[in-house]
Design an enzyme around this catalytic site. Structure first.
Site, PDB file in Angstrom:
ATOM      1  N   TRP A  11     -35.321  43.708  11.439  1.00  0.00           N
ATOM      2  CA  TRP A  11     -35.816  44.850  10.675  1.00  0.00           C
ATOM      3  C   TRP A  11     -35.042  46.123  11.018  1.00  0.00           C
ATOM      4  O   TRP A  11     -34.759  46.930  10.142  1.00  0.00           O
ATOM      5  CB  TRP A  11     -37.310  45.018  10.931  1.00  0.00           C
ATOM      6  N   LYS A 187     -52.345  41.305   9.518  1.00  0.00           N
ATOM      7  CA  LYS A 187     -51.815  40.401   8.485  1.00  0.00           C
ATOM      8  C   LYS A 187     -50.907  39.334   9.093  1.00  0.00           C
ATOM      9  O   LYS A 187     -50.782  38.235   8.546  1.00  0.00           O
ATOM     10  CB  LYS A 187     -51.109  41.207   7.393  1.00  0.00           C
ATOM     11  N   ASN A 251     -44.221  34.617  10.794  1.00  0.00           N
ATOM     12  CA  ASN A 251     -45.555  34.219  11.234  1.00  0.00           C
ATOM     13  C   ASN A 251     -46.047  32.983  10.487  1.00  0.00           C
ATOM     14  O   ASN A 251     -46.630  32.078  11.082  1.00  0.00           O
ATOM     15  CB  ASN A 251     -46.524  35.394  11.059  1.00  0.00           C
ATOM     16  N   GLU A 269     -44.967  38.131  15.712  1.00  0.00           N
ATOM     17  CA  GLU A 269     -45.830  39.142  16.328  1.00  0.00           C
ATOM     18  C   GLU A 269     -47.307  38.758  16.275  1.00  0.00           C
ATOM     19  O   GLU A 269     -48.106  39.223  17.084  1.00  0.00           O
ATOM     20  CB  GLU A 269     -45.637  40.502  15.638  1.00  0.00           C
TER      21      GLU A 269
END
Length: 329
Positions: A11, A187, A251, A269
Site C-alpha cells: 500500500w 472488515k 485477509n 491484519e
C-alpha cells in the site's frame, strides 16, 4: 505539495505512486535499509504492484523523510506503529500532519491507531486517517473507487480529502473517527471468515456473514462511543467487496488457505485485529460471535497442523449458523 510516505510495501508504494503520478506532488518514499520492499524498489524502481515515477525520492534516511515534508503518510503494519513512532518522534515533528493509511487495532492495548499517535506525542488536530475500499491492481488500471478521510479536526479532514481527491479516488468526509477506525479494522476480520467459507465451499453463506457482521461491528462501535451506522459506511460495509470477495484480498486469502490447512505467507491484519476485537468485546460487554469464531479459528484450532485441524477451522466458522433462533434486530 510535498509528501513523505513512510513505508514502501504494497500500500505504501501505491500511495507514493498515486501522489506523484496522479496528483503530481513531490514525494519522498521511505523504507528501512535492508528491507526487501525497499531494496527491490531501490534496485529496480518497481515492484509487483507499481512502477515508481522517476520524480520520487527513495530513501532509507528516516530523518530526511520526516523533516522534508509537512504532510507525512504512514503505511506500515498496524502492530508496529507504536514502536515506529518512537523512532519518528526522535525528530522534530512540530506542526507535521500525519495521515494513517493502515487498518488495525493495537493488540496489546486495544487502542485505535489514532490513539497510539496521540500517545506518541502527535497533536489531535494533526492526525487524519485514510481508509476505505480499493485494490492497487484496480487503481493502476484506472478503475476508480471511493474512500474516506476522517480526523478529530474537521478542517484537517477537509483539507486532506480536498487535496488528495482525483478522478481515480473520490473522497468522502468521515464524521466519526471511532467508527471509521474500528470499522476499517474490523472488515479484515470479516474477510478471514469469508475466506474460510470460500475454502469450505460455503460461498453462499457470505451474504448472511455480511449482514450479521456489519450489525455486530456496529454494536461494538456504539459501545466504544461511536455511531452505530458507521459500520454501514465506506470504512466497513463499503469495503466488503474488496475484502470478502476479491482475489486480491490478503485477509480473505488467509482464511481460505487456513480452511485448507495451509499458511498464507503475506500480511493479514485481520489476525491480530481479531484478538484485539475479542478483548474489546469482552471489556465492553458486547457479544461478538463472528469475531470470536475468527479468533478461535486463528489461535485455537491448530488448523495449520493439517488433517483434522483444517476441518476444525471450518467447523468453528460454520457453527455460527447453528445458533439459536432470535429476532434479527
Amino acid at each position: 505539495m510535498k509528501i513523505s510516505v513512510l513505508g514502501c510495501g504494497r500500500w505504501g508504494s501505491f500511495i507514493a505512486w498515486y501522489q506523484a503520478t496522479v496528483l503530481k506532488n513531490k514525494v519522498i518514499s521511505w523504507g528501512p535499509e535492508g528491507d526487501y520492499s525497499y531494496e527491490i524498489l531501490k534496485s529496480t524502481g518497481k515492484n509487483e504492484y507499481v512502477e515508481l515515477d522517476k520524480s520520487i525520492e527513495l530513501t532509507c534516511d528516516l530523518g530526511r523523510a520526516v523533516s522534508a515534508s509537512d504532510i507525512i503518510i504512514i503505511s506500515i503494519s498496524s502492530q508496529g506503529l507504536r514502536g515506529f513512532m518512537k523512532k519518528v518522534a526522535a525528530f522534530d515533528i512540530t506542526g507535521k500532519i500525519f495521515v494513517l493509511c493502515m487498518k488495525g487495532i493495537e493488540e496489546a492495548t486495544g487502542k485505535r491507531l489514532s490513539e497510539v499517535m496521540l500517545e506518541s506525542g502527535v497533536k489531535k488536530d494533526k492526525i487524519a486517517v485514510w481508509v476505505g475500499p480499493g485494490h492497487i491492481q484496480a487503481f493502476t488500471q484506472g478503475i476508480p473507487n471511493c474512500m474516506v478521510v476522517d480526523s478529530y479536526d474537521p478542517e484537517l479532514k477537509r483539507y486532506i480529502a480536498d487535496n488528495f481527491k482525483s478522478n481515480l479516488i473520490r473522497f468522502y468526509y468521515g464524521n466519526d473517527i471511532v467508527g471509521t477506525e474500528i470499522g476499517a479494522a474490523a472488515k479484515n476480520v470479516l474477510g478471514i471468515a469469508a475466506g474460510v467459507l470460500d475454502g469450505s465451499g460455503f460461498v453462499s453463506l457470505k451474504g448472511p456473514l455480511m449482514a450479521r457482521g456489519a450489525y455486530e461491528v456496529g454494536r461494538l462501535i456504539k459501545a466504544m462511543g461511536g455511531e452505530f451506522n458507521s459500520a454501514y459506511g465506506l470504512a466497513h460495509l463499503g469495503d466488503y467487496e474488496t475484502t470478502l470477495f476479491s482475489e486480491y484480498s490478503h485477509n480473505r486469502r488467509y482464511g481460505e488457505m487456513m480452511a485448507r490447512g495451509a499458511k498464507f505467507d503475506k500480511l493479514a491484519e485481520g489476525v491480530m485485529t481479531a484478538k484485539a476485537m475479542k478483548e474489546l468485546g469482552d471489556s465492553c460487554g458486547v457479544e461478538l460471535p463472528i469475531t470470536n469464531a475468527v479468533y478461535e479459528a486463528c489461535f485455537l484450532s491448530h488448523c495449520f497442523d493439517g488433517g483434522d485441524g483444517a476441518k476444525t477451522c471450518m467447523e468453528i466458522i460454520l457453527k455460527l449458523f447453528d445458533r439459536v433462533t432470535k429476532s434479527e434486530f
